[in-house]
Every structure is written in structure tokens, then in C-alpha cells.
Design a protein around this motif. Structure first.
Motif, PDB file in Angstrom:
ATOM      1  N   MET A   1       0.844  -1.157   0.000  1.00  0.00           N
ATOM      2  CA  MET A   1       0.000   0.000   0.000  1.00  0.00           C
ATOM      3  C   MET A   1       0.900   1.234   0.000  1.00  0.00           C
ATOM      4  O   MET A   1       1.867   1.291   0.754  1.00  0.00           O
ATOM      5  N   VAL A   2       0.577   2.197  -0.876  1.00  0.00           N
ATOM      6  CA  VAL A   2       1.387   3.408  -0.966  1.00  0.00           C
ATOM      7  C   VAL A   2       0.474   4.577  -1.352  1.00  0.00           C
ATOM      8  O   VAL A   2      -0.500   4.394  -2.082  1.00  0.00           O
ATOM      9  N   HIS A   3       0.784   5.767  -0.822  1.00  0.00           N
ATOM     10  CA  HIS A   3       0.037   6.954  -1.224  1.00  0.00           C
ATOM     11  C   HIS A   3       0.714   7.534  -2.465  1.00  0.00           C
ATOM     12  O   HIS A   3       1.937   7.656  -2.513  1.00  0.00           O
ATOM     13  N   VAL A   4      -0.090   7.856  -3.477  1.00  0.00           N
ATOM     14  CA  VAL A   4       0.449   8.441  -4.706  1.00  0.00           C
ATOM     15  C   VAL A   4      -0.138   9.830  -4.906  1.00  0.00           C
ATOM     16  O   VAL A   4      -1.275  10.106  -4.520  1.00  0.00           O
ATOM     17  N   ASP A   5       0.674  10.718  -5.490  1.00  0.00           N
ATOM     18  CA  ASP A   5       0.196  12.026  -5.919  1.00  0.00           C
ATOM     19  C   ASP A   5      -0.486  11.851  -7.274  1.00  0.00           C
ATOM     20  O   ASP A   5      -0.206  10.888  -7.988  1.00  0.00           O
ATOM     21  N   ALA A   6      -1.344  12.786  -7.634  1.00  0.00           N
ATOM     22  CA  ALA A   6      -1.975  12.741  -8.949  1.00  0.00           C
ATOM     23  C   ALA A   6      -0.891  12.791 -10.019  1.00  0.00           C
ATOM     24  O   ALA A   6       0.112  13.492  -9.877  1.00  0.00           O
ATOM     25  N   GLY A   7      -1.080  12.041 -11.096  1.00  0.00           N
ATOM     26  CA  GLY A   7      -0.114  12.037 -12.184  1.00  0.00           C
ATOM     27  C   GLY A   7      -0.239  10.785 -13.022  1.00  0.00           C
ATOM     28  O   GLY A   7      -1.146   9.972 -12.836  1.00  0.00           O
ATOM     29  N   THR A   8       0.699  10.630 -13.944  1.00  0.00           N
ATOM     30  CA  THR A   8       0.716   9.473 -14.833  1.00  0.00           C
ATOM     31  C   THR A   8       1.773   8.492 -14.342  1.00  0.00           C
ATOM     32  O   THR A   8       2.917   8.874 -14.102  1.00  0.00           O
ATOM     33  N   TYR A   9       1.364   7.226 -14.214  1.00  0.00           N
ATOM     34  CA  TYR A   9       2.226   6.176 -13.683  1.00  0.00           C
ATOM     35  C   TYR A   9       2.238   4.981 -14.627  1.00  0.00           C
ATOM     36  O   TYR A   9       1.308   4.768 -15.397  1.00  0.00           O
ATOM     37  N   THR A  10       3.292   4.190 -14.532  1.00  0.00           N
ATOM     38  CA  THR A  10       3.359   2.915 -15.227  1.00  0.00           C
ATOM     39  C   THR A  10       3.937   1.888 -14.263  1.00  0.00           C
ATOM     40  O   THR A  10       4.613   2.252 -13.297  1.00  0.00           O
ATOM     41  N   MET A  11       3.662   0.625 -14.514  1.00  0.00           N
ATOM     42  CA  MET A  11       4.154  -0.435 -13.654  1.00  0.00           C
ATOM     43  C   MET A  11       5.011  -1.385 -14.477  1.00  0.00           C
ATOM     44  O   MET A  11       4.717  -1.652 -15.639  1.00  0.00           O
ATOM     45  N   ASP A  12       6.071  -1.873 -13.857  1.00  0.00           N
ATOM     46  CA  ASP A  12       6.938  -2.863 -14.483  1.00  0.00           C
ATOM     47  C   ASP A  12       7.398  -3.817 -13.387  1.00  0.00           C
ATOM     48  O   ASP A  12       7.072  -3.638 -12.227  1.00  0.00           O
ATOM     49  N   ALA A  13       8.135  -4.824 -13.771  1.00  0.00           N
ATOM     50  CA  ALA A  13       8.662  -5.784 -12.802  1.00  0.00           C
ATOM     51  C   ALA A  13      10.022  -6.265 -13.269  1.00  0.00           C
ATOM     52  O   ALA A  13      10.363  -6.149 -14.444  1.00  0.00           O
ATOM     53  N   ARG A  30      -5.465  -1.437  -6.928  1.00  0.00           N
ATOM     54  CA  ARG A  30      -6.679  -0.647  -6.784  1.00  0.00           C
ATOM     55  C   ARG A  30      -6.304   0.694  -6.162  1.00  0.00           C
ATOM     56  O   ARG A  30      -5.408   0.764  -5.324  1.00  0.00           O
ATOM     57  N   LEU A  31      -7.031   1.730  -6.575  1.00  0.00           N
ATOM     58  CA  LEU A  31      -6.795   3.073  -6.055  1.00  0.00           C
ATOM     59  C   LEU A  31      -8.009   3.523  -5.259  1.00  0.00           C
ATOM     60  O   LEU A  31      -9.143   3.416  -5.737  1.00  0.00           O
ATOM     61  N   ILE A  32      -7.768   4.012  -4.054  1.00  0.00           N
ATOM     62  CA  ILE A  32      -8.809   4.655  -3.254  1.00  0.00           C
ATOM     63  C   ILE A  32      -8.475   6.144  -3.268  1.00  0.00           C
ATOM     64  O   ILE A  32      -7.559   6.592  -2.567  1.00  0.00           O
ATOM     65  N   PRO A  33      -9.167   6.924  -4.112  1.00  0.00           N
ATOM     66  CA  PRO A  33      -8.834   8.343  -4.261  1.00  0.00           C
ATOM     67  C   PRO A  33      -9.075   9.141  -2.983  1.00  0.00           C
ATOM     68  O   PRO A  33     -10.002   8.861  -2.220  1.00  0.00           O
ATOM     69  N   ASP A  34      -8.241  10.154  -2.780  1.00  0.00           N
ATOM     70  CA  ASP A  34      -8.393  11.056  -1.631  1.00  0.00           C
ATOM     71  C   ASP A  34      -9.706  11.833  -1.687  1.00  0.00           C
ATOM     72  O   ASP A  34     -10.234  12.222  -0.662  1.00  0.00           O
ATOM     73  N   ASP A  35     -10.235  12.063  -2.895  1.00  0.00           N
ATOM     74  CA  ASP A  35     -11.449  12.867  -3.029  1.00  0.00           C
ATOM     75  C   ASP A  35     -12.730  12.081  -2.722  1.00  0.00           C
ATOM     76  O   ASP A  35     -13.832  12.603  -2.824  1.00  0.00           O
ATOM     77  N   THR A  57      -4.620   6.342  -2.218  1.00  0.00           N
ATOM     78  CA  THR A  57      -3.912   5.172  -1.718  1.00  0.00           C
ATOM     79  C   THR A  57      -4.004   4.059  -2.752  1.00  0.00           C
ATOM     80  O   THR A  57      -5.101   3.650  -3.127  1.00  0.00           O
ATOM     81  N   LEU A  58      -2.854   3.599  -3.207  1.00  0.00           N
ATOM     82  CA  LEU A  58      -2.770   2.528  -4.192  1.00  0.00           C
ATOM     83  C   LEU A  58      -2.384   1.246  -3.463  1.00  0.00           C
ATOM     84  O   LEU A  58      -1.382   1.203  -2.757  1.00  0.00           O
ATOM     85  N   THR A  59      -3.209   0.219  -3.607  1.00  0.00           N
ATOM     86  CA  THR A  59      -2.889  -1.079  -3.021  1.00  0.00           C
ATOM     87  C   THR A  59      -2.439  -2.011  -4.130  1.00  0.00           C
ATOM     88  O   THR A  59      -2.967  -1.958  -5.247  1.00  0.00           O
ATOM     89  N   LEU A  60      -1.458  -2.843  -3.841  1.00  0.00           N
ATOM     90  CA  LEU A  60      -0.929  -3.790  -4.816  1.00  0.00           C
ATOM     91  C   LEU A  60      -1.054  -5.204  -4.264  1.00  0.00           C
ATOM     92  O   LEU A  60      -0.735  -5.453  -3.104  1.00  0.00           O
ATOM     93  N   ASP A  61      -1.518  -6.114  -5.085  1.00  0.00           N
ATOM     94  CA  ASP A  61      -1.603  -7.522  -4.728  1.00  0.00           C
ATOM     95  C   ASP A  61      -0.849  -8.328  -5.773  1.00  0.00           C
ATOM     96  O   ASP A  61      -1.150  -8.227  -6.963  1.00  0.00           O
ATOM     97  N   ILE A  62       0.144  -9.098  -5.324  1.00  0.00           N
ATOM     98  CA  ILE A  62       0.805 -10.052  -6.209  1.00  0.00           C
ATOM     99  C   ILE A  62      -0.011 -11.330  -6.139  1.00  0.00           C
ATOM    100  O   ILE A  62      -0.343 -11.802  -5.060  1.00  0.00           O
ATOM    101  N   PHE A  63      -0.383 -11.860  -7.293  1.00  0.00           N
ATOM    102  CA  PHE A  63      -1.190 -13.075  -7.291  1.00  0.00           C
ATOM    103  C   PHE A  63      -0.493 -14.193  -8.044  1.00  0.00           C
ATOM    104  O   PHE A  63       0.287 -13.960  -8.954  1.00  0.00           O
TER     105      PHE A  63
END
Length: 82
Positions: A1-13, A30-35, A57-63
Motif C-alpha cells: 500500500m502506498v500513497h500516490v500524488d496525482a499524475g501518470t504512472y506505469t508499472m513494471d517488474a 486498486r486506487l482509493i482516491p483522496d477525493d 492510496t494505491l494497493t498492490l496484490d501479487i497473485f
């Protein structure tokens, strides 16, 4: 779980053992927006590329959705593009 600022993001591994579009192993987020506008699904197989996110708040689940052994180190990374 991490808090992110508004913006454009990409994910890699570090390594996608079965490819970045496999539903057998990967990341879902999943993102739970501050608004308070409601939870949204953001990153997942076939959609790890650039996404515009609201601040929140962005939550990440590795499955792992497979039988058998998975012998790999899997490190997802989130990059802010702007």
C-alpha cells in the motif's frame, strides 16, 4: 500500500515469469482516491502501461493463479512519468 500524488504512472517488474499479460502470476492494483470518488481498479494483466491516477492510496496484490511451483523473484515497480 502506498500513497500516490496525482499524475501518470506505469508499472513494471524485474521479471514476468509467464509474460506481462498472464493471469497465472502478476500484479493487480486498486486506487482509493483522496477525493472519496470510489475505489477503481488500475493496474493488472494487459494494463500495466501508462495510467493517469488521482491522488490516493494505491494497493498492490501479487497473485499466483497456478498449480505447481513458481521459483522466481518477482519485484513490481511503480514509476511516476510526470
Amino acid at each position: 500500500m502506498v500513497h500516490v500524488d496525482a499524475g501518470t504512472y506505469t508499472m513494471d517488474a524485474t521479471d514476468w515469469p509467464l509474460g506481462s499479460d498472464s493471469w497465472l502470476i502478476g500484479v493487480q492494483s486498486r486506487l482509493i482516491p483522496d477525493d472519496g470518488s470510489g475505489r477503481t481498479d488500475e493496474f493488472g494483466p494487459r494494463s500495466y502501461g501508462p495510467r493517469t491516477l488521482k491522488a490516493g492510496t494505491l494497493t498492490l496484490d501479487i497473485f499466483i493463479n497456478t498449480t505447481g511451483e513458481v521459483d522466481t523473484t518477482f519485484t513490481p515497480r511503480l514509476y511516476k512519468l510526470d
